[in-house]
Design a protein around this motif. Structure first.
Motif, PDB file in Angstrom:
ATOM      1  N   GLY A 193     -37.664  -2.378  10.462  1.00 52.34           N
ATOM      2  CA  GLY A 193     -36.248  -2.641  10.640  1.00 52.34           C
ATOM      3  C   GLY A 193     -35.602  -1.924  11.795  1.00 52.34           C
ATOM      4  O   GLY A 193     -34.466  -2.236  12.175  1.00 52.34           O
ATOM      5  N   GLU A 194     -36.304  -0.947  12.407  1.00 56.04           N
ATOM      6  CA  GLU A 194     -35.740  -0.233  13.549  1.00 56.04           C
ATOM      7  C   GLU A 194     -35.838  -1.078  14.825  1.00 56.04           C
ATOM      8  O   GLU A 194     -36.378  -2.175  14.813  1.00 56.04           O
ATOM      9  CB  GLU A 194     -36.457   1.105  13.732  1.00 56.04           C
ATOM     10  CG  GLU A 194     -36.170   2.111  12.623  1.00 56.04           C
ATOM     11  CD  GLU A 194     -36.802   3.459  12.894  1.00 56.04           C
ATOM     12  OE1 GLU A 194     -36.247   4.469  12.424  1.00 56.04           O
ATOM     13  OE2 GLU A 194     -37.850   3.505  13.574  1.00 56.04           O
ATOM     14  N   ALA A 195     -35.303  -0.556  15.921  1.00 58.12           N
ATOM     15  CA  ALA A 195     -35.291  -1.295  17.192  1.00 58.12           C
ATOM     16  C   ALA A 195     -35.704  -0.355  18.320  1.00 58.12           C
ATOM     17  O   ALA A 195     -35.581   0.873  18.218  1.00 58.12           O
ATOM     18  CB  ALA A 195     -33.911  -1.879  17.474  1.00 58.12           C
ATOM     19  N   SER A 221     -48.420   2.553  23.468  1.00 55.35           N
ATOM     20  CA  SER A 221     -48.808   2.267  22.090  1.00 55.35           C
ATOM     21  C   SER A 221     -47.591   2.324  21.179  1.00 55.35           C
ATOM     22  O   SER A 221     -46.886   3.338  21.123  1.00 55.35           O
ATOM     23  CB  SER A 221     -49.866   3.267  21.629  1.00 55.35           C
ATOM     24  OG  SER A 221     -50.266   2.985  20.301  1.00 55.35           O
ATOM     25  N   LEU A 222     -47.353   1.235  20.460  1.00 55.28           N
ATOM     26  CA  LEU A 222     -46.221   1.142  19.532  1.00 55.28           C
ATOM     27  C   LEU A 222     -46.774   0.870  18.139  1.00 55.28           C
ATOM     28  O   LEU A 222     -47.569  -0.058  17.947  1.00 55.28           O
ATOM     29  CB  LEU A 222     -45.262   0.031  19.970  1.00 55.28           C
ATOM     30  CG  LEU A 222     -43.955  -0.100  19.198  1.00 55.28           C
ATOM     31  CD1 LEU A 222     -42.847  -0.600  20.118  1.00 55.28           C
ATOM     32  CD2 LEU A 222     -44.091  -1.066  18.036  1.00 55.28           C
ATOM     33  N   HIS A 223     -46.362   1.704  17.170  1.00 50.40           N
ATOM     34  CA  HIS A 223     -46.846   1.540  15.802  1.00 50.40           C
ATOM     35  C   HIS A 223     -45.679   1.465  14.837  1.00 50.40           C
ATOM     36  O   HIS A 223     -44.790   2.315  14.840  1.00 50.40           O
ATOM     37  CB  HIS A 223     -47.764   2.711  15.414  1.00 50.40           C
ATOM     38  CG  HIS A 223     -48.281   2.610  14.012  1.00 50.40           C
ATOM     39  ND1 HIS A 223     -47.721   3.289  12.964  1.00 50.40           N
ATOM     40  CD2 HIS A 223     -49.304   1.876  13.496  1.00 50.40           C
ATOM     41  CE1 HIS A 223     -48.369   2.994  11.846  1.00 50.40           C
ATOM     42  NE2 HIS A 223     -49.343   2.147  12.149  1.00 50.40           N
ATOM     43  N   VAL A 224     -45.709   0.423  14.009  1.00 54.71           N
ATOM     44  CA  VAL A 224     -44.693   0.227  12.970  1.00 54.71           C
ATOM     45  C   VAL A 224     -45.384   0.369  11.631  1.00 54.71           C
ATOM     46  O   VAL A 224     -46.465  -0.212  11.419  1.00 54.71           O
ATOM     47  CB  VAL A 224     -44.017  -1.152  13.086  1.00 54.71           C
ATOM     48  CG1 VAL A 224     -42.912  -1.300  12.042  1.00 54.71           C
ATOM     49  CG2 VAL A 224     -43.445  -1.347  14.482  1.00 54.71           C
ATOM     50  N   GLU A 225     -44.790   1.141  10.696  1.00 52.97           N
ATOM     51  CA  GLU A 225     -45.427   1.368   9.399  1.00 52.97           C
ATOM     52  C   GLU A 225     -45.714   0.034   8.720  1.00 52.97           C
ATOM     53  O   GLU A 225     -44.929  -0.915   8.793  1.00 52.97           O
ATOM     54  CB  GLU A 225     -44.535   2.232   8.511  1.00 52.97           C
ATOM     55  CG  GLU A 225     -43.200   1.597   8.150  1.00 52.97           C
ATOM     56  CD  GLU A 225     -42.362   2.491   7.245  1.00 52.97           C
ATOM     57  OE1 GLU A 225     -41.365   1.995   6.694  1.00 52.97           O
ATOM     58  OE2 GLU A 225     -42.716   3.685   7.100  1.00 52.97           O
ATOM     59  N   ALA A 249     -36.825  -5.392  31.236  1.00 54.11           N
ATOM     60  CA  ALA A 249     -36.534  -4.769  29.934  1.00 54.11           C
ATOM     61  C   ALA A 249     -36.993  -5.677  28.811  1.00 54.11           C
ATOM     62  O   ALA A 249     -36.737  -6.886  28.817  1.00 54.11           O
ATOM     63  CB  ALA A 249     -35.041  -4.466  29.800  1.00 54.11           C
ATOM     64  N   LEU A 250     -37.680  -5.089  27.832  1.00 51.80           N
ATOM     65  CA  LEU A 250     -38.147  -5.823  26.658  1.00 51.80           C
ATOM     66  C   LEU A 250     -37.457  -5.227  25.436  1.00 51.80           C
ATOM     67  O   LEU A 250     -37.656  -4.059  25.101  1.00 51.80           O
ATOM     68  CB  LEU A 250     -39.668  -5.709  26.519  1.00 51.80           C
ATOM     69  CG  LEU A 250     -40.290  -6.367  25.282  1.00 51.80           C
ATOM     70  CD1 LEU A 250     -40.093  -7.878  25.316  1.00 51.80           C
ATOM     71  CD2 LEU A 250     -41.776  -6.033  25.183  1.00 51.80           C
ATOM     72  N   HIS A 251     -36.631  -6.044  24.764  1.00 54.40           N
ATOM     73  CA  HIS A 251     -35.867  -5.583  23.606  1.00 54.40           C
ATOM     74  C   HIS A 251     -36.570  -6.057  22.325  1.00 54.40           C
ATOM     75  O   HIS A 251     -36.776  -7.253  22.130  1.00 54.40           O
ATOM     76  CB  HIS A 251     -34.440  -6.127  23.648  1.00 54.40           C
ATOM     77  CG  HIS A 251     -33.698  -5.785  24.903  1.00 54.40           C
ATOM     78  ND1 HIS A 251     -33.182  -4.531  25.145  1.00 54.40           N
ATOM     79  CD2 HIS A 251     -33.410  -6.533  26.006  1.00 54.40           C
ATOM     80  CE1 HIS A 251     -32.603  -4.524  26.321  1.00 54.40           C
ATOM     81  NE2 HIS A 251     -32.726  -5.721  26.869  1.00 54.40           N
ATOM     82  N   LEU A 252     -36.908  -5.104  21.458  1.00 54.02           N
ATOM     83  CA  LEU A 252     -37.562  -5.407  20.185  1.00 54.02           C
ATOM     84  C   LEU A 252     -36.666  -4.893  19.069  1.00 54.02           C
ATOM     85  O   LEU A 252     -36.402  -3.699  18.973  1.00 54.02           O
ATOM     86  CB  LEU A 252     -38.939  -4.751  20.107  1.00 54.02           C
ATOM     87  CG  LEU A 252     -39.961  -5.168  21.177  1.00 54.02           C
ATOM     88  CD1 LEU A 252     -41.216  -4.315  21.067  1.00 54.02           C
ATOM     89  CD2 LEU A 252     -40.302  -6.642  21.059  1.00 54.02           C
ATOM     90  N   SER A 253     -36.195  -5.796  18.220  1.00 51.62           N
ATOM     91  CA  SER A 253     -35.308  -5.412  17.127  1.00 51.62           C
ATOM     92  C   SER A 253     -35.914  -5.834  15.793  1.00 51.62           C
ATOM     93  O   SER A 253     -36.804  -6.696  15.749  1.00 51.62           O
ATOM     94  CB  SER A 253     -33.923  -6.061  17.303  1.00 51.62           C
ATOM     95  OG  SER A 253     -34.036  -7.473  17.339  1.00 51.62           O
ATOM     96  N   ASN A 254     -35.429  -5.189  14.715  1.00 49.91           N
ATOM     97  CA  ASN A 254     -35.911  -5.504  13.359  1.00 49.91           C
ATOM     98  C   ASN A 254     -37.440  -5.476  13.319  1.00 49.91           C
ATOM     99  O   ASN A 254     -38.102  -6.443  12.958  1.00 49.91           O
ATOM    100  CB  ASN A 254     -35.389  -6.869  12.914  1.00 49.91           C
ATOM    101  CG  ASN A 254     -35.536  -7.079  11.418  1.00 49.91           C
ATOM    102  OD1 ASN A 254     -35.647  -6.113  10.653  1.00 49.91           O
ATOM    103  ND2 ASN A 254     -35.570  -8.328  10.999  1.00 49.91           N
ATOM    104  N   LEU A 255     -37.990  -4.332  13.720  1.00 51.63           N
ATOM    105  CA  LEU A 255     -39.445  -4.194  13.866  1.00 51.63           C
ATOM    106  C   LEU A 255     -40.181  -4.398  12.555  1.00 51.63           C
ATOM    107  O   LEU A 255     -39.711  -4.010  11.483  1.00 51.63           O
ATOM    108  CB  LEU A 255     -39.764  -2.807  14.415  1.00 51.63           C
ATOM    109  CG  LEU A 255     -39.349  -2.525  15.866  1.00 51.63           C
ATOM    110  CD1 LEU A 255     -39.562  -1.056  16.209  1.00 51.63           C
ATOM    111  CD2 LEU A 255     -40.137  -3.406  16.825  1.00 51.63           C
ATOM    112  N   ASN A 263     -45.226  -6.183  15.207  1.00 54.55           N
ATOM    113  CA  ASN A 263     -44.876  -5.693  16.538  1.00 54.55           C
ATOM    114  C   ASN A 263     -45.764  -4.544  17.005  1.00 54.55           C
ATOM    115  O   ASN A 263     -45.669  -4.113  18.154  1.00 54.55           O
ATOM    116  CB  ASN A 263     -43.405  -5.245  16.569  1.00 54.55           C
ATOM    117  CG  ASN A 263     -42.442  -6.377  16.282  1.00 54.55           C
ATOM    118  OD1 ASN A 263     -41.703  -6.347  15.305  1.00 54.55           O
ATOM    119  ND2 ASN A 263     -42.443  -7.390  17.121  1.00 54.55           N
ATOM    120  N   SER A 264     -46.617  -4.054  16.128  1.00 49.60           N
ATOM    121  CA  SER A 264     -47.508  -2.961  16.507  1.00 49.60           C
ATOM    122  C   SER A 264     -48.517  -3.441  17.538  1.00 49.60           C
ATOM    123  O   SER A 264     -48.953  -4.596  17.514  1.00 49.60           O
ATOM    124  CB  SER A 264     -48.228  -2.415  15.272  1.00 49.60           C
ATOM    125  OG  SER A 264     -47.303  -1.873  14.340  1.00 49.60           O
TER     126      SER A 264
END
Length: 430
Positions: free
Chosen positions: A251-253, A314-318, A284-290, A294-295
């Motif tokens: 849910g974060e951005a 590296s982007l990690h979403v729980e 710019a790349l906007h990622l919302s409601n992760l 999205n990982s």
């Protein structure tokens, strides 16, 4: 007769010389039609012009030579002869000339016209006409000069794309659509800052990252600038995140920015996740409601140039809970926890009450035992007394003792026990 023939011959030669010498010169004539003079709307242009009038004419009727003098000069628009009802833009005999058209010439040989605040209506062919003190000295050059008006200038590069390697060179030309601005002073800008170079062509050699930017050109003292031309010197991109770490909750951005030593906001940037191109473009790349989807490892680079790909970010979403009901499961867990706590409290209270009840029962049993022991003492004492006094008296006292001291389930008050003890003592002494 020979004398008259000689005079006639000289007269014809003078007339022909005068006629052939009468002309108007415009800039860069090609096939009797000059190249168009280009101008940007709102700018100022010059129409360079010179003319050669007749010096004199021979009057056959009066048999004299007449000296020719120019008495009137005219500039007209879209008319072949500039005569009579033609639309004049400048007339030396008029006091109502449009101030946008300024005559910089004279009546002797210069006929330059200046047009300021260029408008679309000035996109036309302009012709110069001179009128003399004799009608045979009037002349209009029908070739004229073509003026083209454009809304905006454009930069043309010696290379098709705006991607360059270090050390390469490029030439940028400032043009006005269908023609080149060669007779006007051109100013160059990079990222809005004026450069020292001027002129229709800008030469850049031995390119470095410092040459990166968005270039524009425009005419001096004219606010109308060209469409920006983005020039980029090859350099590896870097990804900067709006968050310091790459760990995120559902849910974060987050915003990822593709950066380099150049300004690249006009260049097309491509984004990748785990090597697969994304539909989003731009720096710019906007990622919302992760979510967990999205990982991955994100990279960015200029379109069609893999050499500029950035170092992976590296982007990690729980991970999502099974069944997608993570939030509901947390609520259920919370409710169960509260219920367990309440159950434990109730259990402790019940155990405490039971312990208290057990304590009271033991106290009651102890009192009953003491009472029973006292009754036995009373009974034995009365029996002994009865044996001494006689059967009848014993029976009477035993009956009385049985009535007075029959054991009961409930504990007797302390006062009654004490009274009984006193009574028993009296009975024994009596």
């Amino acid at each position: 007769m020979a004398v008259w023939d000689k005079k006639i011959l000289w007269a014809v030669m003078l007339v022909l010389t005068g006629a052939l010498g009468q002309r108007v010169n415009y800039p860069d004539p090609v096939l009797n039609y000059p190249d168009p003079v280009c101008g940007v709307k709102g700018s100022t242009v010059l129409l360079p012009c010179s003319f050669t009038p007749l010096k004199s004419l021979y009057d056959n009727r009066r048999k004299v030579w007449i000296k020719i003098k120019i008495i009137r000069v005219i500039w007209c628009q879209n008319h072949s002869t500039c005569f009579r009802s033609s639309p004049y833009v400048y007339d030396s005999e008029s006091n109502n000339n449009n101030p946008r058209y300024r005559y910089l010439g004279d009546k002797k040989g210069k006929c330059t016209l200046q047009i300021s605040d260029l408008q679309k209506e000035d996109d036309a062919t302009f012709r110069f006409r001179m009128e003399a003190n004799n009608v045979r000295g009037h002349f209009t050059d029908q070739s004229g000069v073509r003026v083209s008006v454009v809304d905006q200038m454009k930069i043309r590069s010696s290379r098709d794309d705006g991607e360059f390697k270090r050390g390469e060179a490029v030439t940028l030309n400032c043009s006005a659509a269908i023609c080149t601005i060669h007779q006007l002073e051109v100013t160059w800008f990079r990222d809005g800052h004026a450069l020292s170079e001027s002129g229709p062509a800008l030469h850049l050699s031995n390119l470095t990252a410092k040459d990166c930017g968005n270039y524009t050109c425009g005419l001096k003292n004219n606010r109308t600038l060209s469409v920006p031309y983005s020039l980029h010197v090859e350099d590896q991109m870097k990804i900067r995140s709006s968050r310091d770490d790459g760990e995120f909750k559902r849910g974060e951005a987050v915003t990822l920015n593709c950066t380099t030593s150049c300004t690249i906001h006009q260049l097309e940037v491509t984004w990748f996740r785990d090597g697969h191109a994304l539909s989003e473009t731009g720096p710019a790349l906007h990622l919302s409601n992760l979510t967990a989807k999205n990982s991955g490892n994100y990279t960015c680079g200029l379109k069609k140039n893999n050499r500029t790909l950035s170092v992976p970010y590296s982007l990690h979403v729980e991970a999502d809970e099974e069944g997608g009901g993570g939030g509901l499961l947390q609520i259920v867990r919370l409710v169960v926890g509260v219920l367990l706590v309440l159950f434990a409290v109730i259990l402790v209270v019940c155990i405490s009450k039971r312990k208290r009840a057990a304590g009271l029962d033991q106290t009651a049993v102890g009192r009953d035992g003491e009472q029973e022991h006292s009754d036995n003492i009373y009974s034995n004492d009365f029996l002994q007394l009865a044996e001494q006094q006689g059967p009848s008296s014993a029976v009477e006292e035993v009956s009385y003792a049985s009535v007075q001291f029959t054991p009961k389930k409930q504990a007797r008050p302390v006062e009654e026990v004490e009274d009984s003890i006193i009574y028993s003592s009296v009975a024994r002494t009596g």
